[in-house]
Design a protein around this motif. Structure first.
Motif, PDB file in Angstrom:
ATOM      1  N   CYS A 195       0.836  -1.208   0.000  1.00 13.53           N
ATOM      2  CA  CYS A 195       0.000   0.000   0.000  1.00 13.53           C
ATOM      3  C   CYS A 195       0.870   1.257   0.000  1.00 13.53           C
ATOM      4  N   ALA A 196       1.904   1.266   0.859  1.00 10.99           N
ATOM      5  CA  ALA A 196       2.771   2.441   0.914  1.00 10.99           C
ATOM      6  C   ALA A 196       3.459   2.635  -0.438  1.00 10.99           C
ATOM      7  N   GLY A 197       3.877   1.524  -1.065  1.00 12.27           N
ATOM      8  CA  GLY A 197       4.496   1.614  -2.385  1.00 12.27           C
ATOM      9  C   GLY A 197       3.537   2.205  -3.405  1.00 12.27           C
ATOM     10  N   LEU A 198       2.285   1.732  -3.364  1.00 13.33           N
ATOM     11  CA  LEU A 198       1.270   2.259  -4.289  1.00 13.33           C
ATOM     12  C   LEU A 198       1.062   3.756  -4.054  1.00 13.33           C
ATOM     13  N   ALA A 199       1.012   4.143  -2.773  1.00 17.91           N
ATOM     14  CA  ALA A 199       0.826   5.559  -2.450  1.00 17.91           C
ATOM     15  C   ALA A 199       1.989   6.380  -3.015  1.00 17.91           C
ATOM     16  N   GLY A 200       3.204   5.844  -2.883  1.00 18.56           N
ATOM     17  CA  GLY A 200       4.362   6.540  -3.431  1.00 18.56           C
ATOM     18  C   GLY A 200       4.285   6.625  -4.944  1.00 18.56           C
ATOM     19  N   GLY A 201       3.900   5.501  -5.571  1.00 19.46           N
ATOM     20  CA  GLY A 201       3.739   5.497  -7.026  1.00 19.46           C
ATOM     21  C   GLY A 201       2.736   6.552  -7.466  1.00 19.46           C
ATOM     22  N   TYR A 202       1.680   6.702  -6.686  1.00 21.36           N
ATOM     23  CA  TYR A 202       0.666   7.713  -6.993  1.00 21.36           C
ATOM     24  C   TYR A 202       1.272   9.112  -6.986  1.00 21.36           C
ATOM     25  N   LEU A 203       2.119   9.362  -5.995  1.00 22.07           N
ATOM     26  CA  LEU A 203       2.742  10.687  -5.905  1.00 22.07           C
ATOM     27  C   LEU A 203       3.545  10.990  -7.168  1.00 22.07           C
ATOM     28  N   ALA A 204       4.291   9.979  -7.644  1.00 23.93           N
ATOM     29  CA  ALA A 204       5.214  10.225  -8.752  1.00 23.93           C
ATOM     30  C   ALA A 204       4.569  10.056 -10.123  1.00 23.93           C
ATOM     31  N   LEU A 205       3.357   9.509 -10.169  1.00 22.43           N
ATOM     32  CA  LEU A 205       2.725   9.271 -11.470  1.00 22.43           C
ATOM     33  C   LEU A 205       1.439  10.049 -11.662  1.00 22.43           C
ATOM     34  N   VAL A 206       0.832  10.510 -10.588  1.00 23.23           N
ATOM     35  CA  VAL A 206      -0.424  11.250 -10.718  1.00 23.23           C
ATOM     36  C   VAL A 206      -0.299  12.637 -10.088  1.00 23.23           C
ATOM     37  N   TYR A 207       0.161  12.678  -8.834  1.00 19.17           N
ATOM     38  CA  TYR A 207       0.141  13.930  -8.081  1.00 19.17           C
ATOM     39  C   TYR A 207       1.077  14.959  -8.696  1.00 19.17           C
ATOM     40  N   VAL A 208       2.360  14.645  -8.780  1.00 19.77           N
ATOM     41  CA  VAL A 208       3.308  15.469  -9.530  1.00 19.77           C
ATOM     42  C   VAL A 208       4.133  14.526 -10.387  1.00 19.77           C
ATOM     43  N   PRO A 209       3.833  14.383 -11.656  1.00 23.17           N
ATOM     44  CA  PRO A 209       4.544  13.371 -12.441  1.00 23.17           C
ATOM     45  C   PRO A 209       6.003  13.748 -12.693  1.00 23.17           C
ATOM     46  N   GLN A 210       6.797  13.710 -11.656  1.00 22.01           N
ATOM     47  CA  GLN A 210       8.242  13.862 -11.805  1.00 22.01           C
ATOM     48  C   GLN A 210       8.891  13.331 -10.543  1.00 22.01           C
ATOM     49  N   TRP A 211      10.222  13.200 -10.592  1.00 24.63           N
ATOM     50  CA  TRP A 211      10.923  12.708  -9.412  1.00 24.63           C
ATOM     51  C   TRP A 211      11.681  13.856  -8.754  1.00 24.63           C
ATOM     52  N   VAL A 212      11.369  14.090  -7.487  1.00 21.53           N
ATOM     53  CA  VAL A 212      12.090  15.069  -6.687  1.00 21.53           C
ATOM     54  C   VAL A 212      12.556  14.330  -5.436  1.00 21.53           C
ATOM     55  N   GLU A 213      13.824  14.496  -5.079  1.00 17.15           N
ATOM     56  CA  GLU A 213      14.309  13.787  -3.901  1.00 17.15           C
ATOM     57  C   GLU A 213      13.502  14.197  -2.668  1.00 17.15           C
ATOM     58  N   GLY A 214      13.136  13.197  -1.860  1.00 15.85           N
ATOM     59  CA  GLY A 214      12.356  13.475  -0.656  1.00 15.85           C
ATOM     60  C   GLY A 214      10.957  13.968  -0.942  1.00 15.85           C
ATOM     61  N   MET A 215      10.395  13.579  -2.110  1.00 12.40           N
ATOM     62  CA  MET A 215       9.118  14.154  -2.529  1.00 12.40           C
ATOM     63  C   MET A 215       7.941  13.687  -1.670  1.00 12.40           C
ATOM     64  N   SER A 216       8.130  12.649  -0.859  1.00 11.90           N
ATOM     65  CA  SER A 216       7.010  12.239  -0.003  1.00 11.90           C
ATOM     66  C   SER A 216       6.766  13.279   1.090  1.00 11.90           C
ATOM     67  N   ALA A 217       7.768  14.084   1.418  1.00 13.19           N
ATOM     68  CA  ALA A 217       7.620  15.269   2.283  1.00 13.19           C
ATOM     69  C   ALA A 217       6.792  15.024   3.536  1.00 13.19           C
ATOM     70  N   GLY A 218       7.054  13.918   4.219  1.00 16.78           N
ATOM     71  CA  GLY A 218       6.365  13.682   5.484  1.00 16.78           C
ATOM     72  C   GLY A 218       4.993  13.063   5.356  1.00 16.78           C
ATOM     73  N   ARG A 219       4.565  12.730   4.126  1.00 22.22           N
ATOM     74  CA  ARG A 219       3.218  12.156   3.976  1.00 22.22           C
ATOM     75  C   ARG A 219       3.114  10.795   4.657  1.00 22.22           C
ATOM     76  N   GLY A 220       4.223  10.049   4.645  1.00 21.59           N
ATOM     77  CA  GLY A 220       4.206   8.753   5.323  1.00 21.59           C
ATOM     78  C   GLY A 220       3.936   8.921   6.807  1.00 21.59           C
ATOM     79  N   TRP A 221       4.515   9.965   7.373  1.00 26.91           N
ATOM     80  CA  TRP A 221       4.303  10.224   8.801  1.00 26.91           C
ATOM     81  C   TRP A 221       2.890  10.692   9.054  1.00 26.91           C
ATOM     82  N   ILE A 222       2.357  11.503   8.131  1.00 24.26           N
ATOM     83  CA  ILE A 222       0.972  11.948   8.305  1.00 24.26           C
ATOM     84  C   ILE A 222       0.033  10.746   8.220  1.00 24.26           C
ATOM     85  N   ALA A 223       0.370   9.792   7.322  1.00 22.86           N
ATOM     86  CA  ALA A 223      -0.450   8.582   7.229  1.00 22.86           C
ATOM     87  C   ALA A 223      -0.443   7.830   8.558  1.00 22.86           C
TER      88      ALA A 223
END
Lengths: 304, 369
Positions: A195-223
């Motif tokens: 699930c966490a992998g899917l959520a990350g994939g969503y960030l990089a493929l739907v939310y902002v389709p690019q790769w930025v280092e540290g792009m999860s920006a604390g979302r895992g912690w908010i989850a």
């Protein structure tokens, strides 16, 4: 305008919802995996790179799920087989994930990503107000809703779900009844990782389709915070995820409006909101006591 | 075949001492594999990474500069972790310590006396301690999970610093760069041996802090209280120790250490505030604390090792073109190996043949009996 805002809220809420739903199952089995941020960012970098190389966002999503699950196995092996401290090991997973993803993603920085298209149900998506919201979003949005329903049904209406909850509430008794505590926890952890992998994939493929280092920006912690906020109930995770989605989108809109408020204060709002919500929830001791899986975070070594 | 743990009757003394070394050895092996996978010669890369930075005097100074914040933060964290308080927001406390400690040189640049520096250090410690007390108080008062609140406050602190250096504290003569005015000479933490390199007094503070906390933890009642409450809160209650007060104490101490690290770094190594003042010292210090087995003296050694990973990363980037992103991956691996090796202290590991295999083996042996 209103519909557009609600859709952006859904986009911000979906990764939180998916990651939190996975962690909810993990915690219901009695394991606290603080590595969500690390698994998420690994999913993001995998999703982005595979989609970039193959041109297929779906392959990217699939790879993100697989890598998330495999990465979580590392945590599973340490905490379940070697009985290490779950808090420390989860932190280690996050630190390793942030480091590894930066290394893997280095050659992908600045490259144009592959964006996953939206589903468009003919005619229905043109309905006023709710058309695009209900029938014209990206496929993973629908997966996230199905996941919520699926997890609720699994946990509270199936025997396997009852078994999983019993393992989380009292692993010694469950073991005495012949339930394979460790095997169940391995599966739960891998589900959480997927699930966490899917959520990350969503960030990089739907939310902002690019790769930025540290792009999860604390979302895992908010989850992780969402699971506590929801007192381990799937429906409340859904509500919480959309609440946080609204806060983070709201602050973006406020920044765009150019109010005389420092943009940094607005950017800090989701984090401050997390703290406030956690305080409000946890001060009600009875509510948290009743719902917290009783074996959460406790080490388990089967006696033979 | 599967792996089975057998609890040792007592902690293994041998493995207590050996486990950090085994972990480091395994990290080196994993590192060699990683370098090979990245297409670098493992032997030369390891040499440039772990040996070459130790060969020059100026480089040892750099090592001390990087080790100082790591050791300071980690000895503070050891108090937290030993008493079962999970402060993982040291990065934020580091930032706030740096900010509060910088109030005098940034806002009152004409206030130039010898006592400015001591005041800055004290203010830095107070700032860090106060910021760390937020999750501490929330935990004691409202039962709020300190892991999540302390971490969220890291982001808040970083954004606050970002706002300061781009807004009210921006250097009026700084060409619009996001940085504060440079500190005047009375606000600069001096170098220890200016003749040979840049290492500043922060390293001395780190050693003193480690020795003091080692003494407190191993020789005083307070240290006993910290450990008892961490290992068995119930036993601690019977002994009359208050878990709540301990939480507040542990957060305040670790925050003060992180704050001191922050202001020492800014005043000793950077000389002004910038949007990013730490390459993740607060998080790396968690690794340092565990590699040092939560023992302040062990933490000094561990801090030097982790400082070497930063320095070696820079060296290997220059000499063999290794990406600087490898550093954090490497540090993450160390923590994994440390945690895995710590299992050996409490458990014996046995490899058992799976049940089916054992059964068939037993069956095969029957005729011989």
């Amino acid at each position: 305008m209103f519909e557009a805002i609600v859709i952006t809220i859904a986009t911000a809420a979906t990764p939180l919802l998916i990651a939190a739903m996975g962690e909810l199952v993990v915690e219901r089995s009695g394991v606290l995996n603080l590595g969500v941020e690390g698994m998420m960012i690994m999913g993001a970098v995998t999703g982005f790179s595979v989609a970039y190389m193959t041109g297929s966002p779906w392959l990217g999503v699939l790879a993100a799920i697989v890598v998330g699950a495999l990465f979580s196995l590392l945590f599973g092996f340490l905490t379940l087989t070697l009985v290490t401290n779950q808090v420390a090991t989860g932190l280690a997973l996050t630190l390793l994930g942030l480091g590894l993803s930066g290394m893997i993603g280095e050659s992908f920085v600045g490259l144009p990503g592959v964006k996953m298209g939206t589903v468009n149900v003919p005619y229905l998506s043109e309905l006023p107000y709710v058309g695009r919201l209900l029938f014209g979003q990206d496929p993973i949005f629908y997966i996230s809703i199905a996941l919520t329903i699926g997890v609720s049904w699994f946990l509270f209406y199936t025997k396997a779900g009852l078994t999983l909850r019993s393992v989380g509430d009292n692993h010694a008794s469950a073991h005495a009844l012949g339930i394979r505590v460790i095997a169940i926890r391995y599966m739960a952890i891998m589900f959480g990782g997927a699930c966490a992998g899917l959520a990350g994939g969503y960030l990089a493929l739907v939310y902002v389709p690019q790769w930025v280092e540290g792009m999860s920006a604390g979302r895992g912690w908010i989850a992780l915070a969402l699971v506590v906020f929801a007192s381990w109930r799937p429906g409340r995770v859904l509500a919480g995820a959309y609440l946080f989605g609204a806060v983070s989108i709201g602050q973006l809109h406020a920044q765009a409006l150019g109010w005389p408020i420092p943009s940094q204060l607005l950017s800090a709002l989701p984090y401050l909101a997390t703290i406030i919500v956690l305080v409000l929830i946890s001060r009600n001791k009875r509510l948290t006591m009743v719902n917290t899986p009783a074996s959460l975070g406790q080490p388990f070594v089967p006696d033979r | 075949m599967r792996l089975e743990l057998v609890k040792r009757p007592q902690q293994s003394r041998a493995f207590s001492a050996l486990s950090p070394f085994i972990a480091f050895g395994l990290t080196i092996i994993a590192g060699a594999i990683l370098f090979a996978a990245l297409g670098k010669n493992p032997a030369t890369t390891l040499y440039y990474y772990f040996v070459e930075p130790l060969m020059e005097v100026w480089s040892l100074h750099e090592l001390a500069i990087k080790a100082a914040p790591l050791i300071l933060i980690a000895v503070g964290l050891s108090v937290c972790f030993l008493s079962n308080n999970w402060n993982i927001g040291a990065e934020g406390q580091f930032v706030i310590g740096a900010v509060v400690g910088s109030v005098l040189p940034v806002m009152f640049p004409d206030f130039q006396f010898w006592f400015v520096l001591p005041l800055m250090l004290i203010m830095g410690m107070i700032g860090g301690a106060a910021y760390a007390s937020i999750p501490g108080i929330l935990k004691v008062r409202f039962n709020t999970n300190e892991i999540l609140t302390s971490l969220m406050l890291v982001y808040v602190a970083q954004l606050f610093l970002d706002w300061l250096v781009r807004g009210p504290w921006r250097n009026p003569a700084g060409m619009n760069f996001p940085e504060t005015r440079t500190f005047h000479s009375y606000a600069i933490l001096p170098e220890i041996l200016p003749a040979s390199g840049r290492a500043h007094w922060g390293f001395v503070f780190a050693i003193i802090a480690a020795i003091v906390l080692w003494f407190v933890l191993s020789k005083t009642l307070k240290g006993f209280e910290i450990k008892v409450l961490g290992q068995s809160p119930r036993a601690g209650r019977f002994a009359g120790f208050s878990a709540g007060k301990m939480t507040l104490f542990a957060f305040a101490v670790s925050g003060a250490m992180a704050g001191l690290a922050g202001i020492s770094e800014v005043s000793g190594a950077i000389g002004q505030l910038r949007p990013a003042i730490s390459p993740g010292y607060g998080f790396t210090a968690i690794i340092v604390a565990f590699l040092g087995r939560l023992n302040p003296l062990g933490i000094v050694a561990a801090g030097l090792v982790l400082a070497l990973t930063y320095l070696g990363g820079e060296a290997a980037q220059i000499s063999v073109g290794l990406s600087d992103k490898v550093v954090r991956a490497f540090q993450g691996m160390i923590l994994f190996f440390v945690l895995a090796c710590d299992t050996l202290i409490h458990y014996q590991i046995r490899f058992v043949k799976s049940k089916a295999a054992t059964a068939s083996l037993a069956a095969a042996q029957v005729p011989n009996v």
